[in-house]
Design a protein around this motif. Structure first.
Motif, PDB file in Angstrom:
ATOM      1  N   VAL A  65      -1.401 -16.916 -51.371  1.00 15.64           N
ATOM      2  CA  VAL A  65      -1.747 -17.784 -52.508  1.00 15.64           C
ATOM      3  C   VAL A  65      -0.593 -17.769 -53.515  1.00 15.64           C
ATOM      4  O   VAL A  65      -0.197 -18.815 -54.040  1.00 15.64           O
ATOM      5  CB  VAL A  65      -3.059 -17.300 -53.178  1.00 15.64           C
ATOM      6  N   VAL A  66      -0.053 -16.574 -53.757  1.00 16.44           N
ATOM      7  CA  VAL A  66       0.998 -16.439 -54.775  1.00 16.44           C
ATOM      8  C   VAL A  66       2.314 -17.048 -54.288  1.00 16.44           C
ATOM      9  O   VAL A  66       2.892 -17.919 -54.944  1.00 16.44           O
ATOM     10  CB  VAL A  66       1.197 -14.956 -55.157  1.00 16.44           C
ATOM     11  N   ALA A  71       1.891  -5.878 -58.230  1.00 14.65           N
ATOM     12  CA  ALA A  71       0.433  -5.940 -58.416  1.00 14.65           C
ATOM     13  C   ALA A  71      -0.266  -4.973 -57.479  1.00 14.65           C
ATOM     14  O   ALA A  71      -1.272  -4.357 -57.836  1.00 14.65           O
ATOM     15  CB  ALA A  71      -0.065  -7.360 -58.193  1.00 14.65           C
ATOM     16  N   ASN A  72       0.274  -4.839 -56.260  1.00 12.84           N
ATOM     17  CA  ASN A  72      -0.443  -4.065 -55.251  1.00 12.84           C
ATOM     18  C   ASN A  72       0.520  -3.764 -54.105  1.00 12.84           C
ATOM     19  O   ASN A  72       0.819  -4.640 -53.305  1.00 12.84           O
ATOM     20  CB  ASN A  72      -1.643  -4.890 -54.756  1.00 12.84           C
ATOM     21  N   TYR A  86      -0.335  -4.992 -50.391  1.00 10.32           N
ATOM     22  CA  TYR A  86      -1.027  -6.225 -50.785  1.00 10.32           C
ATOM     23  C   TYR A  86      -1.807  -6.878 -49.642  1.00 10.32           C
ATOM     24  O   TYR A  86      -1.439  -6.799 -48.485  1.00 10.32           O
ATOM     25  CB  TYR A  86      -0.073  -7.217 -51.431  1.00 10.32           C
ATOM     26  N   ASP A  87      -2.922  -7.483 -50.042  1.00 12.19           N
ATOM     27  CA  ASP A  87      -3.755  -8.302 -49.168  1.00 12.19           C
ATOM     28  C   ASP A  87      -2.966  -9.565 -48.811  1.00 12.19           C
ATOM     29  O   ASP A  87      -2.649 -10.360 -49.688  1.00 12.19           O
ATOM     30  CB  ASP A  87      -5.021  -8.665 -49.956  1.00 12.19           C
ATOM     31  N   ARG A 147      -2.641  -5.871 -65.085  1.00 14.33           N
ATOM     32  CA  ARG A 147      -3.326  -4.617 -64.749  1.00 14.33           C
ATOM     33  C   ARG A 147      -4.336  -4.250 -65.837  1.00 14.33           C
ATOM     34  O   ARG A 147      -5.435  -3.765 -65.540  1.00 14.33           O
ATOM     35  CB  ARG A 147      -2.297  -3.492 -64.539  1.00 14.33           C
ATOM     36  N   GLN A 185      -7.867  -5.496 -56.248  1.00  9.68           N
ATOM     37  CA  GLN A 185      -7.953  -4.775 -54.974  1.00  9.68           C
ATOM     38  C   GLN A 185      -7.287  -3.407 -55.076  1.00  9.68           C
ATOM     39  O   GLN A 185      -7.786  -2.414 -54.550  1.00  9.68           O
ATOM     40  CB  GLN A 185      -7.313  -5.601 -53.858  1.00  9.68           C
ATOM     41  N   SER A 186      -6.143  -3.375 -55.791  1.00  9.14           N
ATOM     42  CA  SER A 186      -5.428  -2.094 -55.902  1.00  9.14           C
ATOM     43  C   SER A 186      -6.244  -1.091 -56.715  1.00  9.14           C
ATOM     44  O   SER A 186      -6.009   0.115 -56.626  1.00  9.14           O
ATOM     45  CB  SER A 186      -4.046  -2.297 -56.528  1.00  9.14           C
ATOM     46  N   GLU A 227      -4.034 -13.002 -50.359  1.00  5.35           N
ATOM     47  CA  GLU A 227      -3.708 -13.303 -51.753  1.00  5.35           C
ATOM     48  C   GLU A 227      -2.198 -13.429 -51.950  1.00  5.35           C
ATOM     49  O   GLU A 227      -1.740 -14.222 -52.766  1.00  5.35           O
ATOM     50  CB  GLU A 227      -4.289 -12.233 -52.693  1.00  5.35           C
ATOM     51  N   TYR A 228      -1.439 -12.628 -51.195  1.00  6.65           N
ATOM     52  CA  TYR A 228       0.023 -12.785 -51.175  1.00  6.65           C
ATOM     53  C   TYR A 228       0.379 -14.234 -50.869  1.00  6.65           C
ATOM     54  O   TYR A 228       1.219 -14.850 -51.525  1.00  6.65           O
ATOM     55  CB  TYR A 228       0.582 -11.837 -50.111  1.00  6.65           C
ATOM     56  N   LEU A 260      -2.426 -12.928 -58.182  1.00  2.93           N
ATOM     57  CA  LEU A 260      -1.983 -11.604 -58.648  1.00  2.93           C
ATOM     58  C   LEU A 260      -3.142 -10.785 -59.207  1.00  2.93           C
ATOM     59  O   LEU A 260      -3.212  -9.575 -58.997  1.00  2.93           O
ATOM     60  CB  LEU A 260      -0.887 -11.757 -59.714  1.00  2.93           C
ATOM     61  N   LEU A 273      -5.071  -9.418 -56.280  1.00  7.57           N
ATOM     62  CA  LEU A 273      -4.330  -8.293 -55.698  1.00  7.57           C
ATOM     63  C   LEU A 273      -4.487  -7.028 -56.548  1.00  7.57           C
ATOM     64  O   LEU A 273      -4.679  -5.926 -56.026  1.00  7.57           O
ATOM     65  CB  LEU A 273      -2.839  -8.632 -55.578  1.00  7.57           C
ATOM     66  N   THR A 274      -4.379  -7.198 -57.877  1.00  9.75           N
ATOM     67  CA  THR A 274      -4.449  -6.039 -58.758  1.00  9.75           C
ATOM     68  C   THR A 274      -5.850  -5.428 -58.735  1.00  9.75           C
ATOM     69  O   THR A 274      -5.997  -4.200 -58.717  1.00  9.75           O
ATOM     70  CB  THR A 274      -4.046  -6.447 -60.194  1.00  9.75           C
ATOM     71  N   CYS A 315       3.919  -9.670 -56.342  1.00  8.58           N
ATOM     72  CA  CYS A 315       2.862  -9.151 -55.451  1.00  8.58           C
ATOM     73  C   CYS A 315       3.017  -7.654 -55.246  1.00  8.58           C
ATOM     74  O   CYS A 315       2.046  -6.907 -55.289  1.00  8.58           O
ATOM     75  CB  CYS A 315       2.898  -9.862 -54.099  1.00  8.58           C
TER      76      CYS A 315
END
Lengths: 418, 418
Positions: free
Chosen positions: A63-64, A52-53, A56-57, B15, B81-82, A60-61, B75, B78-79, A49
């Motif tokens: 969910v993972v 990825a970001n 992070y949101d 990504r 969103q980033s 979604e974190y 993921l 999240l990506t 996570c």
């Protein structure tokens, strides 16, 4: 029954857990099991996570990271089936384990699990992933790191369990850290309040939040070891430490199952840091100016002492914060030096908090004075004191931690007989 | 848009996928993305299940193995969103992607996803885990290995997508395997039936089941490459191969976008094995005695030829089965030697099936005879023949596979201009 990540780390260990569960189920019990992810798995997912970001949101974190417990709950159900048990998994959204939607640190609101209860009554072992829940909006939530203890208590409350057995890497709660005091004794029972005080000062057996929930919901917890060798026995025959209400503790004492103790345990915590502000103006509002910004920054201030300073109209203020927050505390206060009007900021992270805890002290005076004289007899200097109804804490030099714990363990008559 | 496990293997690759998705979304599109688990992850989870319970309960297996796609969908959201996109994941039970409850090989029944559609209309990119669904009983299901292509087509149908772009490690469907024929050409479009025939004889670009579903639901598929270098461009500007209905193909030909072809492609399949039973009694029911037990064992018999044998009243029967089923086929028939009354069983796995495929041959004779003479001119012996409306297949010696494909590619005028 709740098993942590070390117990679930790999299919070999999951088989040992399944044997323990089977033994309990065979002992005329309906069983629900709450499991953590395999040790290391949640860290792996959290890292994904972050990669990825960075910001992070949390939705979604969740969910993972909740997937780790999904995997172990499915695997434990499969393993139980291979041992001839009927079992099925109940994911957070299937129970459902409803939480307040604060992603990545959700709180359990309700579990209304009629289907799961019916399945248990029909002889199926319920296997529940810890840590995860579902929001009213139907999104996956998680309870924050270490949340599986809380999940276990919540499930126990939902199914009206006789007991919530939390299997850990220790076999119970001790009068103090056995690595410091060889004569530490395993306690048969402690009250919720005692456990909360012991946990909050460093005896990290259970997640604090789970104890609070158990107290509120009236769930009896038992802490016991998952390392029981090859022959799994039901927990009824392998007692750890019970965590119970004041009332039940009273009954246990009346029935002669427990001795009445003034002090139940001695805890220590080296993660505190001491902060002193010198020459603070001794006027109304000065203390609020210090602590309001710390509260805003969610920094937990614990012990506070105010000494009269050398000059009239000024005072020194000393307090403790968690060591991890020391740098932030210092920066926040430095920024407000003008407003607060202090002279110097002196910090010391080489301190330790020693606490004696026991419901017995509610009705007995003299506990604190025993503490002070025992420490003073050994030349240990007390830098600060704080008390609650069932706890007395003192701040001392970190180097004297072990000595202080041993001295107090003996002073309160907690040493095991040889 | 659908991305497979190789494209999702690690946050770095995710990504790149996110960049492709963003480019498409920026091109005035509402986008739903379907993702596979990271390459290798599903195998890891399947192995856990096998270790836990060799005869695993498919319901719990589904709980475990579906977690891989849950991780990658979170993921990717999240990506995205980033990168400044609005995005959220929709798990199988959240859409919901309803399936018929046949755990580990479920079939999609309905997707009724008003919330997801509303979210897409509000500008959010929907990220859906492939492979997973939910049964009417509220349990997690999976669609079988490779099921993510089918998920993608099902999601495309549910959101009434203009197109279902399936990103793979090839950039389209070719007239034949470019590793064999350097002059193979990428096709602008093929029909569903052609794709099904090409897929069933070894051109493994898409999962066969997904093409069948697309044909039924009228979803236009585009196959294109996910390896597009650093500058992600929307798929509209980077065409792969479209898979369309007969009617659309007809329109494309009328509009001059496609040339009318007799044969669209040449496929080969080395995974067949030939079985010959000698001296089978030439009487009614004899052939049924051979093939009924194979059908019962779910063994797919493909080409069948019956030769008159040397003696009167007897015949040799030759047929092909998938190479992986050869041992089972032999064992099943050996067990029934008495009942069937054959003399010997002769097997040969050193064979290959070569197929020419094209909707054009529906209305044109002579396709098969062109094939036979082209092969015969090069001395390639045909061991068996089978035909369908849009396909002619022959069985030949495996060593002659490449030669046969090249000869036919030239014979049907498919070679690219130099």
């Amino acid at each position: 029954m709740k098993f942590g990540g070390t117990s679930m780390a790999g299919t070999e260990r999951i088989r040992r857990v399944a044997n323990i569960v089977r033994a309990q189920a065979a002992n005329n019990s309906e069983v629900a099991v709450v499991v953590s992810a395999m040790a290391g798995e949640t860290d792996r997912l959290v890292n994904f996570c972050r990669e990825a970001n960075a910001l992070y949101d949390p939705a979604e974190y969740d969910v993972v990271v909740s997937s780790g417990e999904q995997v172990t709950s499915g695997l434990l159900a499969l393993t139980l089936q291979s041992l001839g048990c009927k079992a099925r998994s109940w994911l957070g959204w299937q129970m459902p384990m409803k939480t307040v939607e604060a992603h990545s640190k959700a709180r359990v609101s309700t579990i209304d699990a009629p289907d799961m209860i019916a399945s248990m009554e029909a002889g199926e072992i319920a296997v529940c992933p810890g840590f995860q829940g579902v929001s009213d909006e139907g999104r996956v939530t998680t309870l924050g790191r270490g949340g599986s203890d809380t999940s276990a208590v919540a499930v126990a409350a939902a199914v009206k369990a006789d007991r919530c057995d939390i299997y850990t890497d220790v076999d119970g709660v001790y009068t103090t850290d056995p690595r410091i005091v060889a004569k530490a004794r395993k306690l048969k029972a402690v009250t919720y309040e005692e456990m909360l005080e012991l946990a909050s000062v460093g005896a990290k057996v259970l997640q604090t939040r789970s104890v609070g929930l158990a107290m509120k919901a009236g769930v009896r917890i038992q802490v016991l070891s998952s390392f029981v060798g090859e022959d799994a026995v039901p927990a009824d025959e392998l007692p750890g430490t019970l965590i119970v209400s004041d009332e039940e503790m009273e009954l246990m004492v009346e029935r002669g199952e427990m001795e009445r103790q003034l002090v139940t345990g001695i805890a220590h915590d080296k993660n505190e840091a001491k902060v002193t502000l010198t020459r603070v103006p001794d006027k109304p509002g000065a203390v609020a100016d210090i602590f309001a910004p710390l509260a805003d920054a969610s920094i937990n201030v614990d012990m506070i002492i105010q000494n009269v300073g050398r000059d009239k109209g000024e005072t020194d203020v000393t307090f403790t914060v968690p060591g991890a927050d020391l740098a932030r505390t210092q920066a926040l206060l430095d920024d407000r030096r003008e407003d607060i009007g202090f002279n110097r900021i002196i910090t010391d992270s080489k301190v330790a908090k020693i606490s004696v805890v026991g419901v017995g002290m509610k009705s007995h005076a003299g506990v604190a004075s025993t503490m002070f004289s025992a420490l003073s007899d050994r030349g240990i200097n007390i830098q600060a004191i704080s008390t609650s109804e069932i706890k007395v804490s003192v701040l001392i030099d970190e180097d004297e931690t072990e000595l202080a714990v041993r001295v107090l363990h003996t002073a309160y008559g907690l040493d095991a007989a040889d």
